[in-house]
Design a protein around this motif. Structure first.
Motif, PDB file in Angstrom:
ATOM      1  N   LEU A 112       0.814  -1.212   0.000  1.00 57.64           N
ATOM      2  CA  LEU A 112       0.000   0.000   0.000  1.00 57.64           C
ATOM      3  C   LEU A 112       0.848   1.263   0.000  1.00 57.64           C
ATOM      4  O   LEU A 112       0.481   2.264  -0.615  1.00 57.64           O
ATOM      5  CB  LEU A 112      -0.933  -0.013   1.210  1.00 57.64           C
ATOM      6  CG  LEU A 112      -2.231   0.731   1.092  1.00 57.64           C
ATOM      7  CD1 LEU A 112      -3.002   0.345  -0.148  1.00 57.64           C
ATOM      8  CD2 LEU A 112      -3.071   0.491   2.328  1.00 57.64           C
ATOM      9  N   ARG A 113       1.993   1.243   0.646  1.00 57.96           N
ATOM     10  CA  ARG A 113       2.839   2.440   0.754  1.00 57.96           C
ATOM     11  C   ARG A 113       3.828   2.589  -0.390  1.00 57.96           C
ATOM     12  O   ARG A 113       4.625   3.518  -0.395  1.00 57.96           O
ATOM     13  CB  ARG A 113       3.597   2.411   2.074  1.00 57.96           C
ATOM     14  CG  ARG A 113       2.679   2.568   3.258  1.00 57.96           C
ATOM     15  CD  ARG A 113       3.458   2.598   4.533  1.00 57.96           C
ATOM     16  NE  ARG A 113       2.573   2.874   5.648  1.00 57.96           N
ATOM     17  CZ  ARG A 113       2.933   2.762   6.897  1.00 57.96           C
ATOM     18  NH1 ARG A 113       4.149   2.378   7.206  1.00 57.96           N
ATOM     19  NH2 ARG A 113       2.067   3.028   7.854  1.00 57.96           N
ATOM     20  N   ALA A 114       3.799   1.690  -1.347  1.00 57.95           N
ATOM     21  CA  ALA A 114       4.702   1.759  -2.495  1.00 57.95           C
ATOM     22  C   ALA A 114       3.989   2.440  -3.661  1.00 57.95           C
ATOM     23  O   ALA A 114       2.827   2.806  -3.568  1.00 57.95           O
ATOM     24  CB  ALA A 114       5.163   0.360  -2.880  1.00 57.95           C
ATOM     25  N   GLY A 115       4.680   2.583  -4.755  1.00 58.75           N
ATOM     26  CA  GLY A 115       4.153   3.205  -5.960  1.00 58.75           C
ATOM     27  C   GLY A 115       5.053   4.362  -6.358  1.00 58.75           C
ATOM     28  O   GLY A 115       5.801   4.906  -5.539  1.00 58.75           O
ATOM     29  N   LYS A 116       4.997   4.731  -7.608  1.00 63.54           N
ATOM     30  CA  LYS A 116       5.886   5.781  -8.103  1.00 63.54           C
ATOM     31  C   LYS A 116       5.631   7.122  -7.420  1.00 63.54           C
ATOM     32  O   LYS A 116       6.579   7.846  -7.101  1.00 63.54           O
ATOM     33  CB  LYS A 116       5.765   5.905  -9.616  1.00 63.54           C
ATOM     34  CG  LYS A 116       6.330   4.703 -10.353  1.00 63.54           C
ATOM     35  CD  LYS A 116       6.210   4.888 -11.856  1.00 63.54           C
ATOM     36  CE  LYS A 116       6.761   3.674 -12.586  1.00 63.54           C
ATOM     37  NZ  LYS A 116       6.683   3.838 -14.050  1.00 63.54           N
ATOM     38  N   GLY A 117       4.375   7.460  -7.192  1.00 60.52           N
ATOM     39  CA  GLY A 117       4.068   8.725  -6.519  1.00 60.52           C
ATOM     40  C   GLY A 117       4.602   8.748  -5.101  1.00 60.52           C
ATOM     41  O   GLY A 117       5.204   9.729  -4.658  1.00 60.52           O
ATOM     42  N   ALA A 118       4.388   7.658  -4.366  1.00 56.25           N
ATOM     43  CA  ALA A 118       4.869   7.570  -2.985  1.00 56.25           C
ATOM     44  C   ALA A 118       6.394   7.597  -2.941  1.00 56.25           C
ATOM     45  O   ALA A 118       6.987   8.273  -2.086  1.00 56.25           O
ATOM     46  CB  ALA A 118       4.343   6.293  -2.328  1.00 56.25           C
ATOM     47  N   LEU A 147       2.207  10.938 -11.855  1.00 60.80           N
ATOM     48  CA  LEU A 147       1.848  12.105 -12.647  1.00 60.80           C
ATOM     49  C   LEU A 147       0.732  12.908 -11.988  1.00 60.80           C
ATOM     50  O   LEU A 147       0.664  14.126 -12.140  1.00 60.80           O
ATOM     51  CB  LEU A 147       1.447  11.675 -14.057  1.00 60.80           C
ATOM     52  CG  LEU A 147       2.547  11.006 -14.879  1.00 60.80           C
ATOM     53  CD1 LEU A 147       1.990  10.487 -16.198  1.00 60.80           C
ATOM     54  CD2 LEU A 147       3.716  11.941 -15.111  1.00 60.80           C
ATOM     55  N   THR A 148      -0.110  12.247 -11.246  1.00 53.20           N
ATOM     56  CA  THR A 148      -1.212  12.931 -10.569  1.00 53.20           C
ATOM     57  C   THR A 148      -0.698  13.802  -9.432  1.00 53.20           C
ATOM     58  O   THR A 148      -1.168  14.919  -9.239  1.00 53.20           O
ATOM     59  CB  THR A 148      -2.227  11.897 -10.041  1.00 53.20           C
ATOM     60  OG1 THR A 148      -2.740  11.162 -11.154  1.00 53.20           O
ATOM     61  CG2 THR A 148      -3.379  12.569  -9.322  1.00 53.20           C
ATOM     62  N   VAL A 149       0.282  13.303  -8.657  1.00 57.06           N
ATOM     63  CA  VAL A 149       0.749  14.051  -7.492  1.00 57.06           C
ATOM     64  C   VAL A 149       1.892  15.005  -7.797  1.00 57.06           C
ATOM     65  O   VAL A 149       2.163  15.911  -7.012  1.00 57.06           O
ATOM     66  CB  VAL A 149       1.160  13.121  -6.324  1.00 57.06           C
ATOM     67  CG1 VAL A 149      -0.013  12.275  -5.885  1.00 57.06           C
ATOM     68  CG2 VAL A 149       2.349  12.264  -6.674  1.00 57.06           C
ATOM     69  N   CYS A 150       2.559  14.851  -8.923  1.00 61.38           N
ATOM     70  CA  CYS A 150       3.693  15.707  -9.259  1.00 61.38           C
ATOM     71  C   CYS A 150       3.203  17.062  -9.774  1.00 61.38           C
ATOM     72  O   CYS A 150       2.353  17.121 -10.671  1.00 61.38           O
ATOM     73  CB  CYS A 150       4.577  15.038 -10.313  1.00 61.38           C
ATOM     74  SG  CYS A 150       6.071  15.980 -10.684  1.00 61.38           S
ATOM     75  N   GLN A 151       3.763  18.130  -9.234  1.00 59.36           N
ATOM     76  CA  GLN A 151       3.393  19.476  -9.689  1.00 59.36           C
ATOM     77  C   GLN A 151       3.834  19.732 -11.121  1.00 59.36           C
ATOM     78  O   GLN A 151       3.243  20.550 -11.821  1.00 59.36           O
ATOM     79  CB  GLN A 151       4.027  20.536  -8.783  1.00 59.36           C
ATOM     80  CG  GLN A 151       3.487  20.557  -7.388  1.00 59.36           C
ATOM     81  CD  GLN A 151       4.181  21.611  -6.542  1.00 59.36           C
ATOM     82  OE1 GLN A 151       4.704  22.599  -7.056  1.00 59.36           O
ATOM     83  NE2 GLN A 151       4.195  21.395  -5.238  1.00 59.36           N
ATOM     84  N   ASN A 152       4.885  19.048 -11.566  1.00 63.18           N
ATOM     85  CA  ASN A 152       5.461  19.240 -12.895  1.00 63.18           C
ATOM     86  C   ASN A 152       5.453  17.920 -13.656  1.00 63.18           C
ATOM     87  O   ASN A 152       6.506  17.340 -13.923  1.00 63.18           O
ATOM     88  CB  ASN A 152       6.899  19.754 -12.772  1.00 63.18           C
ATOM     89  CG  ASN A 152       6.962  21.052 -12.011  1.00 63.18           C
ATOM     90  OD1 ASN A 152       6.389  22.043 -12.413  1.00 63.18           O
ATOM     91  ND2 ASN A 152       7.644  21.029 -10.871  1.00 63.18           N
ATOM     92  N   GLY A 165      -7.134  10.851 -19.386  1.00 61.77           N
ATOM     93  CA  GLY A 165      -7.792  11.746 -18.434  1.00 61.77           C
ATOM     94  C   GLY A 165      -6.858  12.767 -17.811  1.00 61.77           C
ATOM     95  O   GLY A 165      -7.312  13.784 -17.282  1.00 61.77           O
ATOM     96  N   LEU A 166      -5.559  12.537 -17.882  1.00 57.86           N
ATOM     97  CA  LEU A 166      -4.594  13.486 -17.302  1.00 57.86           C
ATOM     98  C   LEU A 166      -4.277  14.647 -18.233  1.00 57.86           C
ATOM     99  O   LEU A 166      -3.727  15.661 -17.802  1.00 57.86           O
ATOM    100  CB  LEU A 166      -3.293  12.764 -16.942  1.00 57.86           C
ATOM    101  CG  LEU A 166      -3.360  11.710 -15.854  1.00 57.86           C
ATOM    102  CD1 LEU A 166      -1.990  11.079 -15.635  1.00 57.86           C
ATOM    103  CD2 LEU A 166      -3.881  12.310 -14.562  1.00 57.86           C
ATOM    104  N   ARG A 167      -4.629  14.506 -19.495  1.00 56.64           N
ATOM    105  CA  ARG A 167      -4.276  15.526 -20.496  1.00 56.64           C
ATOM    106  C   ARG A 167      -4.784  16.914 -20.134  1.00 56.64           C
ATOM    107  O   ARG A 167      -4.148  17.907 -20.466  1.00 56.64           O
ATOM    108  CB  ARG A 167      -4.798  15.132 -21.876  1.00 56.64           C
ATOM    109  CG  ARG A 167      -4.139  13.906 -22.467  1.00 56.64           C
ATOM    110  CD  ARG A 167      -4.735  13.546 -23.819  1.00 56.64           C
ATOM    111  NE  ARG A 167      -4.544  14.600 -24.796  1.00 56.64           N
ATOM    112  CZ  ARG A 167      -3.465  14.721 -25.572  1.00 56.64           C
ATOM    113  NH1 ARG A 167      -2.499  13.836 -25.489  1.00 56.64           N
ATOM    114  NH2 ARG A 167      -3.370  15.715 -26.421  1.00 56.64           N
ATOM    115  N   SER A 168      -5.899  16.998 -19.452  1.00 57.91           N
ATOM    116  CA  SER A 168      -6.490  18.305 -19.133  1.00 57.91           C
ATOM    117  C   SER A 168      -6.129  18.809 -17.734  1.00 57.91           C
ATOM    118  O   SER A 168      -6.581  19.878 -17.333  1.00 57.91           O
ATOM    119  CB  SER A 168      -8.013  18.225 -19.276  1.00 57.91           C
ATOM    120  OG  SER A 168      -8.520  17.262 -18.362  1.00 57.91           O
ATOM    121  N   GLN A 169      -5.304  18.064 -17.015  1.00 63.59           N
ATOM    122  CA  GLN A 169      -4.938  18.476 -15.654  1.00 63.59           C
ATOM    123  C   GLN A 169      -3.948  19.639 -15.704  1.00 63.59           C
ATOM    124  O   GLN A 169      -3.039  19.648 -16.527  1.00 63.59           O
ATOM    125  CB  GLN A 169      -4.343  17.295 -14.883  1.00 63.59           C
ATOM    126  CG  GLN A 169      -5.311  16.143 -14.681  1.00 63.59           C
ATOM    127  CD  GLN A 169      -6.587  16.593 -13.987  1.00 63.59           C
ATOM    128  OE1 GLN A 169      -6.540  17.232 -12.942  1.00 63.59           O
ATOM    129  NE2 GLN A 169      -7.714  16.272 -14.582  1.00 63.59           N
TER     130      GLN A 169
END
Length: 186
Positions: A112-118, A147-152, A165-169
């Protein structure tokens, strides 16, 4: 690492690998695993139990042994519905894990605590890098949390439909170029 050498890019001080389940730091002895991150993601992780539960899900086939990592179990999945069945089976058995489906056939189960964002957030804190100075580039479903949590965030030109769905973020730059060239463009 091959592209870094071939394109004469600066060698990173750290690498996030295995769908964000491992971090390695560059040292004078080569790449060394980040044991602090490993300890964090290990809490509550039982790879054998994950394997046992996944063995009961039809349409799931384990990937090669070398793709199985201490904090990652990897499979070929017949469809997105199989990924949902894995999530459901794990939940029924009380196993808290992340199920990541990408490339219309790859499925990874992580702690649960792994993943690229974490991993990106952990590494940023450890190296004392402001979030605004971190860039992340991706092309498939296994990059979505990062990509969701990264500001850039940089969505390379050859990104899969999974990320449409991320294209418009507002935090996502959509590159015209593909692969590494798209990351450099971003």
């Amino acid at each position: 690492r091959r592209l870094i050498r071939e394109w004469s890019l600066p060698e990173p001080v750290a690498w996030i690998t295995s769908v964000g389940s491992e971090i390695y730091h560059r040292t004078s002895n080569g790449l060394e695993p980040d044991t602090d991150f490993a300890s964090l993601v290990a809490e509550g992780w039982d790879a054998n139990r994950v394997e046992d539960i996944c063995a009961t899900v039809p349409g799931l086939e384990p990937q090669a042994v070398y793709e199985q990592r201490p904090f990652k179990r990897s499979y070929f999945a017949a469809s997105h519905a199989v990924a949902e069945a894995v999530r459901h089976a794990l939940r029924l058995e009380g196993v808290a894990a992340r199920v990541i489906y990408s490339h219309r056939r790859l499925l990874d189960v992580l702690p649960l605590r792994a993943g690229k964002g974490a991993a990106m957030a952990f590494l940023g804190r450890k190296l004392d890098i402001e979030a605004a100075r971190i860039f992340a580039a991706g092309d498939s479903g296994n990059d979505e949390d990062m990509l969701t949590v990264c500001q850039n965030a940089i969505l390379v030109g050859n990104h899969s439909d999974e990320l449409a769905g991320l294209r418009s973020q507002p935090n996502v730059y959509v590159a015209r170029r593909s692969h590494g060239s798209g990351a450099l463009e971003g």
